[in-house]
Design a protein around this motif. Structure first.
Motif, PDB file in Angstrom:
ATOM      1  N   VAL A  65       0.905  -1.239   0.001  1.00 32.83           N
ATOM      2  CA  VAL A  65       0.078  -0.189  -0.055  1.00 32.83           C
ATOM      3  C   VAL A  65       0.922   1.263  -0.150  1.00 32.83           C
ATOM      4  CG1 VAL A  65      -2.330   1.443   1.203  1.00 32.83           C
ATOM      5  CG2 VAL A  65      -1.913  -0.786   1.354  1.00 32.83           C
ATOM      6  N   TYR A  66       0.818   2.075  -1.503  1.00 33.05           N
ATOM      7  CA  TYR A  66       1.611   3.397  -1.094  1.00 33.05           C
ATOM      8  C   TYR A  66       0.543   4.707  -0.827  1.00 33.05           C
ATOM      9  CZ  TYR A  66       4.258  -0.029  -4.056  1.00 33.05           C
ATOM     10  OH  TYR A  66       5.053  -1.110  -4.475  1.00 33.05           O
ATOM     11  N   ILE A  67       1.022   5.097   0.594  1.00 29.70           N
ATOM     12  CA  ILE A  67       0.250   6.091   0.883  1.00 29.70           C
ATOM     13  C   ILE A  67       0.759   7.621   0.570  1.00 29.70           C
ATOM     14  CG2 ILE A  67      -1.038   7.308   2.849  1.00 29.70           C
ATOM     15  CD1 ILE A  67      -1.294   4.309   3.789  1.00 29.70           C
ATOM     16  N   ALA A  68       0.371   8.999   0.021  1.00 29.95           N
ATOM     17  CA  ALA A  68       0.397   9.923  -0.386  1.00 29.95           C
ATOM     18  C   ALA A  68       0.915  10.948   1.091  1.00 29.95           C
ATOM     19  CB  ALA A  68      -0.059  10.968  -1.120  1.00 29.95           C
ATOM     20  N   ASP A  69       0.318  10.262   2.347  1.00 29.29           N
ATOM     21  CA  ASP A  69       0.866  11.079   3.788  1.00 29.29           C
ATOM     22  C   ASP A  69       0.619  10.364   4.222  1.00 29.29           C
ATOM     23  OD1 ASP A  69       0.843  12.887   5.519  1.00 29.29           O
ATOM     24  OD2 ASP A  69      -1.038  13.671   4.939  1.00 29.29           O
ATOM     25  N   MET A  70       1.292   9.434   5.042  1.00 24.81           N
ATOM     26  CA  MET A  70       1.540   8.417   5.826  1.00 24.81           C
ATOM     27  C   MET A  70       0.599   9.112   7.798  1.00 24.81           C
ATOM     28  SD  MET A  70       2.510   5.681   4.803  1.00 24.81           S
ATOM     29  CE  MET A  70       3.816   4.807   6.717  1.00 24.81           C
ATOM     30  N   LYS A  71       0.857  10.579   7.743  1.00 22.67           N
ATOM     31  CA  LYS A  71       0.175  10.988   8.683  1.00 22.67           C
ATOM     32  C   LYS A  71      -1.426  10.289   8.949  1.00 22.67           C
ATOM     33  CE  LYS A  71       2.992  14.695   9.098  1.00 22.67           C
ATOM     34  NZ  LYS A  71       3.032  16.077   8.857  1.00 22.67           N
ATOM     35  N   GLN A  72      -1.747   9.991   7.940  1.00 20.24           N
ATOM     36  CA  GLN A  72      -3.127   9.182   6.813  1.00 20.24           C
ATOM     37  C   GLN A  72      -3.352   8.607   7.591  1.00 20.24           C
ATOM     38  OE1 GLN A  72      -5.433  11.518   4.539  1.00 20.24           O
ATOM     39  NE2 GLN A  72      -4.344  13.738   4.933  1.00 20.24           N
ATOM     40  N   LYS A  73      -2.302   7.717   7.314  1.00 20.55           N
ATOM     41  CA  LYS A  73      -2.644   5.820   7.590  1.00 20.55           C
ATOM     42  C   LYS A  73      -3.581   5.158   8.279  1.00 20.55           C
ATOM     43  CE  LYS A  73       0.493   1.713   8.228  1.00 20.55           C
ATOM     44  NZ  LYS A  73      -0.622   0.959   9.303  1.00 20.55           N
ATOM     45  N   ALA A 100       5.414   9.563  -2.448  1.00 17.97           N
ATOM     46  CA  ALA A 100       4.832  10.830  -3.656  1.00 17.97           C
ATOM     47  C   ALA A 100       4.322  10.195  -4.759  1.00 17.97           C
ATOM     48  CB  ALA A 100       5.838  11.756  -4.422  1.00 17.97           C
ATOM     49  N   LEU A 101       2.835  10.681  -4.571  1.00 18.05           N
ATOM     50  CA  LEU A 101       2.018   9.709  -5.700  1.00 18.05           C
ATOM     51  C   LEU A 101       1.205  11.010  -6.823  1.00 18.05           C
ATOM     52  CD1 LEU A 101      -0.107   7.141  -3.433  1.00 18.05           C
ATOM     53  CD2 LEU A 101       1.707   6.683  -5.753  1.00 18.05           C
ATOM     54  N   GLU A 102       1.037  10.316  -7.959  1.00 18.04           N
ATOM     55  CA  GLU A 102       1.299  11.761  -8.955  1.00 18.04           C
ATOM     56  C   GLU A 102      -0.079  12.368  -8.998  1.00 18.04           C
ATOM     57  OE1 GLU A 102       0.377  11.692 -14.242  1.00 18.04           O
ATOM     58  OE2 GLU A 102      -0.166   9.733 -13.582  1.00 18.04           O
ATOM     59  N   GLY A 103      -1.157  13.885  -8.908  1.00  9.07           N
ATOM     60  CA  GLY A 103      -1.867  14.668  -8.543  1.00  9.07           C
ATOM     61  C   GLY A 103      -2.687  14.710  -7.757  1.00  9.07           C
ATOM     62  N   ASP A 104      -4.014  14.100  -7.474  1.00 11.56           N
ATOM     63  CA  ASP A 104      -4.255  13.963  -6.560  1.00 11.56           C
ATOM     64  C   ASP A 104      -5.462  12.141  -5.439  1.00 11.56           C
ATOM     65  OD1 ASP A 104      -5.183  16.584  -6.487  1.00 11.56           O
ATOM     66  OD2 ASP A 104      -6.994  16.278  -7.448  1.00 11.56           O
ATOM     67  N   VAL A 105      -3.932  11.188  -6.194  1.00 14.23           N
ATOM     68  CA  VAL A 105      -3.237   9.912  -6.129  1.00 14.23           C
ATOM     69  C   VAL A 105      -2.958  10.109  -4.252  1.00 14.23           C
ATOM     70  CG1 VAL A 105      -3.406   7.881  -6.390  1.00 14.23           C
ATOM     71  CG2 VAL A 105      -3.869   9.126  -8.840  1.00 14.23           C
ATOM     72  N   LEU A 106      -4.112   9.606  -3.296  1.00 15.19           N
ATOM     73  CA  LEU A 106      -3.750   9.652  -2.072  1.00 15.19           C
ATOM     74  C   LEU A 106      -3.671   8.449  -1.633  1.00 15.19           C
ATOM     75  CD1 LEU A 106      -6.570  12.087  -0.219  1.00 15.19           C
ATOM     76  CD2 LEU A 106      -4.047  12.469  -1.165  1.00 15.19           C
ATOM     77  N   VAL A 107      -3.842   6.962  -2.826  1.00 18.48           N
ATOM     78  CA  VAL A 107      -3.218   5.716  -2.189  1.00 18.48           C
ATOM     79  C   VAL A 107      -3.042   5.008  -3.400  1.00 18.48           C
ATOM     80  CG1 VAL A 107      -5.933   5.218  -2.025  1.00 18.48           C
ATOM     81  CG2 VAL A 107      -4.173   3.584  -0.582  1.00 18.48           C
TER      82      VAL A 107
END
Length: 116
Positions: A65-73, A100-107
């Motif tokens: 699982v790739y997350i743009a912001d780990m604080k939101q895990k 770092a994910l592209e655009g507005d992708v969060l996961v």
């Protein structure tokens, strides 16, 4: 012998299978949603992709699982745990990385599963 399922992006497929193994990856179809919403959509896509190749979420053995912001895990974990349920026999091994994910992708979620 390798079975591939075409996705919407040039140069890559959404899923592949070889013998009794299936690999698939997904992001949310609606990137205007928050992390929980995007996680749910990505997991639903994962399930559809697995079914298309003769597997399902109970047969996932490994996940990344790739997350743009780990604080939101914790928001992702809540959806993840609800989706997999309470039976540890259906829980995969999982790695979760902040990227770092592209655009507005969060996961983005990639899994390996066994065919039924």
């Amino acid at each position: 012998m390798i079975e591939r399922k075409r996705g919407i992006y040039q140069g890559r497929n959404k899923s592949s299978a070889y013998k009794d193994l299936v690999w698939t990856v997904a992001t949310a179809s609606d990137t205007s949603l928050d992390l929980a919403g995007q996680t749910q959509l990505a997991l639903d896509t994962i399930q559809a992709n697995l079914v298309e190749l003769g597997s399902d979420k109970t047969r996932i053995v490994s996940a990344q699982v790739y997350i743009a912001d780990m604080k939101q895990k914790p928001a992702m974990d809540k959806v993840w745990c609800a989706w997999f349920g309470d039976d540890p026999a259906h829980w995969p091994q999982r790695a979760c990385l902040g990227v770092a994910l592209e655009g507005d992708v969060l996961v983005e979620i990639a899994v390996t599963a066994v065919r039924c």
